[in-house]
Scaffold this active site. Structure first.
Site, PDB file in Angstrom:
ATOM      1  N   LYS A  93       1.043  -1.440   0.131  1.00 33.05           N
ATOM      2  CA  LYS A  93      -0.104   0.084   0.096  1.00 33.05           C
ATOM      3  C   LYS A  93       0.772   1.377  -0.110  1.00 33.05           C
ATOM      4  O   LYS A  93       1.896   1.419   1.022  1.00 33.05           O
ATOM      5  CB  LYS A  93      -0.955  -0.036   1.199  1.00 33.05           C
ATOM      6  CG  LYS A  93      -1.799   1.280   1.328  1.00 33.05           C
ATOM      7  CD  LYS A  93      -2.761   1.230   2.589  1.00 33.05           C
ATOM      8  CE  LYS A  93      -2.031   1.847   3.836  1.00 33.05           C
ATOM      9  NZ  LYS A  93      -1.842   3.135   3.647  1.00 33.05           N
ATOM     10  N   ASP A 117      -3.699   4.309  -1.836  1.00 40.61           N
ATOM     11  CA  ASP A 117      -4.537   4.618  -0.753  1.00 40.61           C
ATOM     12  C   ASP A 117      -4.583   6.182  -0.537  1.00 40.61           C
ATOM     13  O   ASP A 117      -3.981   6.792   0.484  1.00 40.61           O
ATOM     14  CB  ASP A 117      -4.016   4.240   0.461  1.00 40.61           C
ATOM     15  CG  ASP A 117      -5.109   4.187   1.958  1.00 40.61           C
ATOM     16  OD1 ASP A 117      -6.275   4.744   1.700  1.00 40.61           O
ATOM     17  OD2 ASP A 117      -4.440   4.370   2.917  1.00 40.61           O
ATOM     18  N   LYS A 171      -7.499   8.057  -0.661  1.00 40.31           N
ATOM     19  CA  LYS A 171      -8.807   8.257  -0.208  1.00 40.31           C
ATOM     20  C   LYS A 171      -9.523   9.619  -0.573  1.00 40.31           C
ATOM     21  O   LYS A 171      -9.587  10.793   0.153  1.00 40.31           O
ATOM     22  CB  LYS A 171      -8.741   8.620   1.468  1.00 40.31           C
ATOM     23  CG  LYS A 171      -8.188   7.190   2.016  1.00 40.31           C
ATOM     24  CD  LYS A 171      -8.118   7.436   3.729  1.00 40.31           C
ATOM     25  CE  LYS A 171      -7.713   6.441   4.307  1.00 40.31           C
ATOM     26  NZ  LYS A 171      -6.164   6.429   4.257  1.00 40.31           N
ATOM     27  N   ASP A 185     -14.067  14.883  -2.755  1.00 42.95           N
ATOM     28  CA  ASP A 185     -13.896  16.211  -3.399  1.00 42.95           C
ATOM     29  C   ASP A 185     -15.405  16.267  -4.038  1.00 42.95           C
ATOM     30  O   ASP A 185     -16.125  15.252  -4.287  1.00 42.95           O
ATOM     31  CB  ASP A 185     -13.013  16.461  -4.261  1.00 42.95           C
ATOM     32  CG  ASP A 185     -12.551  18.014  -4.197  1.00 42.95           C
ATOM     33  OD1 ASP A 185     -13.604  18.798  -4.162  1.00 42.95           O
ATOM     34  OD2 ASP A 185     -11.313  18.585  -3.709  1.00 42.95           O
ATOM     35  N   THR A 230     -10.459   3.138  11.018  1.00 43.27           N
ATOM     36  CA  THR A 230     -10.274   2.402  12.200  1.00 43.27           C
ATOM     37  C   THR A 230      -9.806   3.152  13.234  1.00 43.27           C
ATOM     38  O   THR A 230     -10.048   2.420  14.537  1.00 43.27           O
ATOM     39  CB  THR A 230      -9.542   1.055  11.861  1.00 43.27           C
ATOM     40  OG1 THR A 230      -8.418   1.472  11.346  1.00 43.27           O
ATOM     41  CG2 THR A 230     -10.082   0.145  10.952  1.00 43.27           C
ATOM     42  N   ARG A 237       2.747  -0.993  10.862  1.00 45.24           N
ATOM     43  CA  ARG A 237       3.866  -1.013  11.720  1.00 45.24           C
ATOM     44  C   ARG A 237       4.402  -2.649  12.312  1.00 45.24           C
ATOM     45  O   ARG A 237       5.480  -2.930  12.722  1.00 45.24           O
ATOM     46  CB  ARG A 237       3.397  -0.094  12.901  1.00 45.24           C
ATOM     47  CG  ARG A 237       3.581   1.461  12.698  1.00 45.24           C
ATOM     48  CD  ARG A 237       2.866   2.324  13.372  1.00 45.24           C
ATOM     49  NE  ARG A 237       1.542   2.320  13.233  1.00 45.24           N
ATOM     50  CZ  ARG A 237       0.541   3.140  13.977  1.00 45.24           C
ATOM     51  NH1 ARG A 237       1.134   3.694  14.759  1.00 45.24           N
ATOM     52  NH2 ARG A 237      -0.731   3.089  13.664  1.00 45.24           N
TER      53      ARG A 237
END
Length: 234
Positions: free
Chosen positions: A34, A61, A63, A66, A121, A213
């Site tokens: 990603k 990614d 997102k 608009d 999340t 991570r």
């Protein structure tokens, strides 16, 4: 749809990203990765081209959120990068998502998969009500946004693994659930609020899990990735 682990390459430079991916060269299959805002804004489309050239599938990614015309034009540009998945915010409305889909279609009729973010999340019920002024239960909000994405013709949604099975029940088994918020049972949840382990996400019906991570900050990222794949796919 086969299950897969997507590594979130949340680095701030091409140098760091490629050095990280070099560690996976010995694997028989290149990991799905990603590219998020941090890396894309640091390096631009060249980082996408370079990682794609190395044989990785890419979830871009960004997102987008608009007005419909702006999103349509932006997606037309992104579709040239040959990514495998890209996304928008479902909160941008059904019309915006329809426009995004229109913009993604190339001259030859092909396009990347398009998915919509339902709720991040990092958002819990308290934040939903206090910050966003949405007084519905978070599960209902996610399901409503997932329904809007399906209505707009999208391929799936980004949601918490906690909601994956409900999304499939409402929108069909072929409607993709891409789920961040995955942590090892013995790991730190960080800033995530709605989380599961890879094994739990598998049972919940997630099609793809996005893991950052726990892999990128691990002492041995390759071992952490392979553990994640085993727990999610075996």
């Amino acid at each position: 749809m086969g299950k897969d682990v997507i590594i979130a390459c949340d680095f701030d430079s091409m140098e760091k990203t490629l050095a990280f991916l070099d560690r996976f060269e010995s694997l028989p299959r290149k990991p799905f990765v990603k590219i998020g805002m941090e890396l894309y804004y640091a390096e631009g489309p060249q980082i996408v081209r370079e990682i794609k050239k190395r044989g990785h599938k890419i979830f871009l990614d960004l997102k987008l959120h608009d007005i419909p015309n702006t999103v349509k034009k932006a997606m037309a540009v992104l579709s040239r990068l040959d990514v495998d998945i890209c996304n928008v915010h479902a909160a941008g409305t059904v019309r915006m998502m329809e426009s995004a889909l229109e913009g993604l279609i190339r001259l030859d009729g092909t396009r990347p998969l398009l998915i919509a973010v339902t709720q991040l999340t990092s958002t819990d019920q308290e934040a939903l009500e206090k910050d966003l002024w949405i007084d519905k239960p978070i599960d209902e909000v996610v399901m409503h946004y997932a329904g809007n994405a399906k209505q707009a013709g999208l391929d799936g949604v980004v949601c918490s693994p906690l909601e994956a099975s409900k999304v499939h029940a409402a929108c069909g088994a072929g409607f993709l659930t891409v789920t961040p918020g995955v942590r090892f049972a013995d790991g730190d949840v960080g800033d995530q609020k709605r989380v599961m382990t890879p094994a739990e996400a598998k049972k919940a019906g997630s099609d793809y899990i996005v893991v950052g991570r726990p892999i990128t900050a691990a002492e041995d990222p390759v071992a952490a990735y392979e553990r994640c794949v085993r727990e999610f796919t075996d």
